[in-house]
Design a protein around this motif. Structure first.
Motif, PDB file in Angstrom:
ATOM      1  N   PRO A 171       7.472 -15.985  18.665  1.00  0.00           N
ATOM      2  CA  PRO A 171       7.749 -16.518  17.328  1.00  0.00           C
ATOM      3  C   PRO A 171       6.517 -16.677  16.446  1.00  0.00           C
ATOM      4  O   PRO A 171       6.574 -16.366  15.251  1.00  0.00           O
ATOM      5  N   VAL A 172       5.397 -17.121  17.031  1.00  0.00           N
ATOM      6  CA  VAL A 172       4.221 -17.372  16.216  1.00  0.00           C
ATOM      7  C   VAL A 172       3.699 -16.105  15.554  1.00  0.00           C
ATOM      8  O   VAL A 172       3.119 -16.138  14.460  1.00  0.00           O
ATOM      9  N   PHE A 173       3.929 -14.944  16.191  1.00  0.00           N
ATOM     10  CA  PHE A 173       3.426 -13.687  15.630  1.00  0.00           C
ATOM     11  C   PHE A 173       4.266 -13.182  14.468  1.00  0.00           C
ATOM     12  O   PHE A 173       3.895 -12.192  13.820  1.00  0.00           O
ATOM     13  N   LEU A 174       5.376 -13.862  14.177  1.00  0.00           N
ATOM     14  CA  LEU A 174       6.176 -13.481  13.016  1.00  0.00           C
ATOM     15  C   LEU A 174       5.396 -13.651  11.717  1.00  0.00           C
ATOM     16  O   LEU A 174       5.665 -12.967  10.719  1.00  0.00           O
ATOM     17  N   VAL A 175       4.418 -14.542  11.722  1.00  0.00           N
ATOM     18  CA  VAL A 175       3.621 -14.774  10.518  1.00  0.00           C
ATOM     19  C   VAL A 175       2.849 -13.515  10.124  1.00  0.00           C
ATOM     20  O   VAL A 175       2.504 -13.334   8.954  1.00  0.00           O
ATOM     21  N   VAL A 176       2.606 -12.645  11.082  1.00  0.00           N
ATOM     22  CA  VAL A 176       1.950 -11.371  10.794  1.00  0.00           C
ATOM     23  C   VAL A 176       2.955 -10.223  10.749  1.00  0.00           C
ATOM     24  O   VAL A 176       2.921  -9.376   9.854  1.00  0.00           O
ATOM     25  N   TRP A 177       3.878 -10.210  11.729  1.00  0.00           N
ATOM     26  CA  TRP A 177       4.808  -9.095  11.849  1.00  0.00           C
ATOM     27  C   TRP A 177       5.753  -8.999  10.648  1.00  0.00           C
ATOM     28  O   TRP A 177       6.036  -7.900  10.155  1.00  0.00           O
ATOM     29  N   VAL A 178       6.215 -10.115  10.136  1.00  0.00           N
ATOM     30  CA  VAL A 178       7.129 -10.108   8.988  1.00  0.00           C
ATOM     31  C   VAL A 178       6.465  -9.505   7.748  1.00  0.00           C
ATOM     32  O   VAL A 178       7.017  -8.573   7.132  1.00  0.00           O
ATOM     33  N   PRO A 179       5.281  -9.976   7.331  1.00  0.00           N
ATOM     34  CA  PRO A 179       4.673  -9.352   6.142  1.00  0.00           C
ATOM     35  C   PRO A 179       4.262  -7.899   6.349  1.00  0.00           C
ATOM     36  O   PRO A 179       4.303  -7.106   5.401  1.00  0.00           O
ATOM     37  N   VAL A 180       3.878  -7.538   7.575  1.00  0.00           N
ATOM     38  CA  VAL A 180       3.522  -6.142   7.835  1.00  0.00           C
ATOM     39  C   VAL A 180       4.734  -5.236   7.595  1.00  0.00           C
ATOM     40  O   VAL A 180       4.643  -4.207   6.909  1.00  0.00           O
ATOM     41  N   CYS A 181       5.886  -5.608   8.138  1.00  0.00           N
ATOM     42  CA  CYS A 181       7.105  -4.807   7.946  1.00  0.00           C
ATOM     43  C   CYS A 181       7.517  -4.782   6.476  1.00  0.00           C
ATOM     44  O   CYS A 181       7.905  -3.730   5.938  1.00  0.00           O
ATOM     45  N   TRP A 182       7.452  -5.919   5.831  1.00  0.00           N
ATOM     46  CA  TRP A 182       7.887  -6.019   4.440  1.00  0.00           C
ATOM     47  C   TRP A 182       7.037  -5.125   3.537  1.00  0.00           C
ATOM     48  O   TRP A 182       7.560  -4.357   2.716  1.00  0.00           O
ATOM     49  N   VAL A 183       5.720  -5.209   3.685  1.00  0.00           N
ATOM     50  CA  VAL A 183       4.814  -4.426   2.842  1.00  0.00           C
ATOM     51  C   VAL A 183       4.957  -2.931   3.128  1.00  0.00           C
ATOM     52  O   VAL A 183       4.924  -2.105   2.208  1.00  0.00           O
ATOM     53  N   ALA A 184       5.131  -2.570   4.394  1.00  0.00           N
ATOM     54  CA  ALA A 184       5.316  -1.156   4.735  1.00  0.00           C
ATOM     55  C   ALA A 184       6.532  -0.582   4.016  1.00  0.00           C
ATOM     56  O   ALA A 184       6.492   0.549   3.502  1.00  0.00           O
ATOM     57  N   LEU A 185       7.603  -1.355   3.937  1.00  0.00           N
ATOM     58  CA  LEU A 185       8.814  -0.869   3.285  1.00  0.00           C
ATOM     59  C   LEU A 185       8.694  -0.899   1.765  1.00  0.00           C
ATOM     60  O   LEU A 185       9.261  -0.043   1.077  1.00  0.00           O
ATOM     61  N   GLU A 186       7.961  -1.863   1.218  1.00  0.00           N
ATOM     62  CA  GLU A 186       7.683  -1.827  -0.225  1.00  0.00           C
ATOM     63  C   GLU A 186       6.890  -0.574  -0.584  1.00  0.00           C
ATOM     64  O   GLU A 186       7.115   0.049  -1.629  1.00  0.00           O
ATOM     65  N   TYR A 187       5.963  -0.211   0.277  1.00  0.00           N
ATOM     66  CA  TYR A 187       5.147   0.985   0.044  1.00  0.00           C
ATOM     67  C   TYR A 187       6.022   2.239   0.096  1.00  0.00           C
ATOM     68  O   TYR A 187       5.889   3.132  -0.744  1.00  0.00           O
ATOM     69  N   ALA A 188       6.925   2.288   1.053  1.00  0.00           N
ATOM     70  CA  ALA A 188       7.848   3.431   1.140  1.00  0.00           C
ATOM     71  C   ALA A 188       8.716   3.512  -0.110  1.00  0.00           C
ATOM     72  O   ALA A 188       8.964   4.593  -0.662  1.00  0.00           O
ATOM     73  N   LYS A 189       9.159   2.357  -0.583  1.00  0.00           N
ATOM     74  CA  LYS A 189      10.009   2.306  -1.774  1.00  0.00           C
ATOM     75  C   LYS A 189       9.268   2.790  -3.019  1.00  0.00           C
ATOM     76  O   LYS A 189       9.886   3.250  -3.990  1.00  0.00           O
ATOM     77  N   THR A 190       7.940   2.720  -3.008  1.00  0.00           N
ATOM     78  CA  THR A 190       7.133   3.161  -4.136  1.00  0.00           C
ATOM     79  C   THR A 190       7.118   4.685  -4.274  1.00  0.00           C
ATOM     80  O   THR A 190       6.923   5.207  -5.378  1.00  0.00           O
ATOM     81  N   PHE A 191       7.338   5.388  -3.170  1.00  0.00           N
ATOM     82  CA  PHE A 191       7.156   6.844  -3.200  1.00  0.00           C
ATOM     83  C   PHE A 191       8.403   7.651  -2.850  1.00  0.00           C
ATOM     84  O   PHE A 191       8.556   8.774  -3.339  1.00  0.00           O
ATOM     85  N   LEU A 192       9.275   7.155  -2.006  1.00  0.00           N
ATOM     86  CA  LEU A 192      10.424   7.953  -1.578  1.00  0.00           C
ATOM     87  C   LEU A 192      11.363   8.249  -2.738  1.00  0.00           C
ATOM     88  O   LEU A 192      11.673   7.368  -3.545  1.00  0.00           O
ATOM     89  N   PHE A 193      11.802   9.499  -2.836  1.00  0.00           N
ATOM     90  CA  PHE A 193      12.763   9.923  -3.863  1.00  0.00           C
ATOM     91  C   PHE A 193      12.271   9.579  -5.270  1.00  0.00           C
ATOM     92  O   PHE A 193      12.987   8.983  -6.071  1.00  0.00           O
ATOM     93  N   THR A 194      11.044   9.927  -5.555  1.00  0.00           N
ATOM     94  CA  THR A 194      10.299   9.695  -6.806  1.00  0.00           C
ATOM     95  C   THR A 194       9.825   8.243  -6.948  1.00  0.00           C
ATOM     96  O   THR A 194       8.988   7.953  -7.785  1.00  0.00           O
ATOM     97  N   GLY A 195      10.348   7.337  -6.131  1.00  0.00           N
ATOM     98  CA  GLY A 195       9.865   5.962  -6.125  1.00  0.00           C
ATOM     99  C   GLY A 195      10.568   5.054  -7.112  1.00  0.00           C
ATOM    100  O   GLY A 195      10.893   5.453  -8.238  1.00  0.00           O
ATOM    101  N   PHE A 196      10.807   3.822  -6.671  1.00  0.00           N
ATOM    102  CA  PHE A 196      11.356   2.791  -7.561  1.00  0.00           C
ATOM    103  C   PHE A 196      10.856   1.425  -7.093  1.00  0.00           C
ATOM    104  O   PHE A 196      11.602   0.617  -6.546  1.00  0.00           O
ATOM    105  N   PRO A 197       9.562   1.126  -7.307  1.00  0.00           N
ATOM    106  CA  PRO A 197       8.998  -0.144  -6.843  1.00  0.00           C
ATOM    107  C   PRO A 197       9.270  -1.293  -7.802  1.00  0.00           C
ATOM    108  O   PRO A 197       8.358  -1.995  -8.244  1.00  0.00           O
TER     109      PRO A 197
END
Length: 527
Positions: A116-142
């Motif tokens: 559980p304690v590692f969620l403080v890192v794992w949650v933002p890592v996953c979230w930011v990775a997907l925001e980054y994908a959303k910026t570029f996939l299919f022309t992007g819509f961030p």
């Protein structure tokens, strides 16, 4: 299908997460709501399987994007050839697509069996990775990245000059995960069959407090540093014109003369304040420049009459030498004080289904949502325009939502970022405020002042610390004049490395997900 009481509660928290996150982007300014939304989603998926977590995350994202992008329905219905029901169906499709990212996030954080304690890192890592994908996939819509919700809190967003809006999203999600651990411990909750113990709760609170201290301390330092720098050696006085032209009249030939009269009147009035540059919004000139010689002459003569340079949004065209066909552009013309065109910037990142149709060759039956705007071509990236002592990086409308485009402009030598836009499509909704919030981050990320001219608002001036120094109301006819300080050539960390943090998060997420999938496969084989 009848849901168990436990799953009903989980669904409630997932829906609440979507609603709360949408509230963070409302024009009421409740950005602090974003600190709780990811944590609410974690409560909803804390005791479910990966497949169920994906579905619950999909629901949370769907609710969020329906509320965030509700303004698309009146926009498409009023200005596009679409009925209310078809417009609503298009919103449902877009919300579903964007919700897939939230669903993948929920699946990813449950797939990897971290303590559980590692969620403080794992949650933002996953979230930011997907925001980054959303910026570029299919022309992007961030649109609506979590970090943008904090634009009203200058102290908390100064770290964007290190890691961009993605860094602020990381901060928001880490804080939310820390709060989640604390409250789960209070109520004797579990994360994936692991009891959230006192140690995890204390660690979560300490990490949350540490993040606030570090991020806030850096923010106060950077703000005080800028304030202590004193008056810059050179300044550029800029006037922005907000003529407030109704979108339904904008492209009606019967109103072109009246529109030009209004812009000329406001500009001549602003010229009395002795600006070094006057800025008109996107497509303020409602005809193809140089195609209508008489009306083009009126614009050029006005700049000469003001004796001030003019940056004016206007559609442009070029004839192809090979076929004789036309390439159309959404452009900004720089006209000097003698009424001569000194440069032109053509919009690079176009709005899909608004300014062009993706895959048109293979999808001939698909048209644009707004047919009046023309089928535009992309311009050449990195083209700067110079006015006085400043090199301007112009961003037309939609381009300002892509962090890497502004960073590329600054690396090319831009001293000032100028965003011209026409947000009349959005009406009196939250969309103009959401759009404006992204311009605030481009200022902080690149430590450049941002000048914004919008047809119906919000126009304004943003200093390099992201503080809004002046802004107009929506649907107000006005002009704003202010001195801005061109940057002195220094390029910051984020501007040099705009992909560093999101790229690292993406790589880390991929590695841990592959490890989680491999471990899950081994477990299934063993059983």
């Amino acid at each position: 299908m009848k849901l168990s009481p436990e799953k009903s509660v989980s669904l409630f928290f997932c829906i609440a997460a979507g609603v709360v996150l949408a509230c963070a982007f409302d024009k009421t300014g409740a950005g602090f709501a974003a600190w709780f939304a990811p944590g609410l989603l974690l409560v909803g998926i804390c005791r479910v399987s990966g497949r169920t977590a994906f579905l619950f995350g999909l629901l949370a994202g769907f609710v969020h994007y329906l509320l965030l992008l509700y303004w698309l329905v009146p926009t498409m219905h009023r200005y596009g050839p679409m009925s209310v029901w078809l417009s609503f169906f298009a919103l449902l499709l877009l919300a579903f697509y964007l919700a897939l990212y939230t669903g993948v996030f929920a699946w990813a954080v449950t797939l990897v069996p971290v303590r559980p304690v590692f969620l403080v890192v794992w949650v933002p890592v996953c979230w930011v990775a997907l925001e980054y994908a959303k910026t570029f996939l299919f022309t992007g819509f961030p649109w609506g990245l979590a970090g943008y919700s904090q634009y009203r809190y200058p102290v908390l967003i100064q770290s964007a000059d290190l890691f961009g809006v993605y860094g602020v999203s990381f901060f928001v999600c880490a804080v939310s995960a820390g709060l989640f651990l604390f409250f789960m411990h209070l109520f004797h909750g579990r994360w994936q069959n692991r009891l959230v113990g006192q140690g995890a709760a204390v660690a979560g609170l300490l990490i949350t407090a540490g993040l606030f201290f570090a991020n806030g301390g850096y923010g106060m330092f950077r703000l005080s540093e800028q304030d202590a720098a004193g008056k810059p050696s050179s300044q550029l006085r800029v006037s922005v014109i907000q003529a407030n032209i109704e979108q339904s009249l904008k492209w009606d030939d019967a109103y072109v003369e009246a529109i030009l009269d209004k812009y000329i009147r406001l500009s001549l009035s602003a010229a009395e304040k002795q600006p070094d540059l006057v800025v008109w919004p996107e497509t303020a000139v409602p005809f193809y420049f140089f195609n209508d010689a008489k009306r083009t002459r009126r614009v050029l003569d006005m700049a000469e009459r003001m004796k001030k340079p003019l940056l004016a949004g206007a559609p442009a065209y070029e004839r192809r030498e090979d076929s004789g066909g036309l390439d159309l552009f959404n452009s900004a013309y720089l006209i000097d004080h003698r009424g001569r065109v000194k440069g032109r910037y053509d919009k690079v990142h176009l709005v899909p289904f608004g300014e062009y149709v993706p895959l048109k060759k293979w999808l001939p039956f698909v048209g644009k949502i707004v047919p009046e705007t023309g089928d535009f071509s992309s311009g050449r990236p990195g083209r700067l325009l110079s006015a006085g002592n400043a090199d301007m990086g112009v961003q037309i409308c939609y381009e300002i939502i892509f962090p890497h485009l502004s960073a590329a402009m600054v690396r090319a030598g831009a001293d000032i970022l100028v965003n011209i836009t026409n947000d009349a499509w959005f009406g009196n909704t939250s969309a103009p405020f959401q759009h404006f919030s992204m311009a605030v981050f481009r200022a902080v990320e690149n430590r450049r002042p941002v000048v914004r001219a919008a047809n119906t608002g919000i126009s304004g001036f943003i200093d390099p610390a992201g503080r809004i120094r002046a802004s107009s109301a929506v649907f107000q006819t006005t002009s704003l004049t202010r001195d801005v300080a061109p940057a002195e050539g220094k390029v910051g960390f984020y501007t040099r490395y705009p992909h560093l943090l999101p790229g690292f998060c993406s790589a880390a997420a991929l590695v841990f997900l592959l490890a989680g999938l491999r471990k899950g496969l081994r477990t299934r084989r063993a059983s």
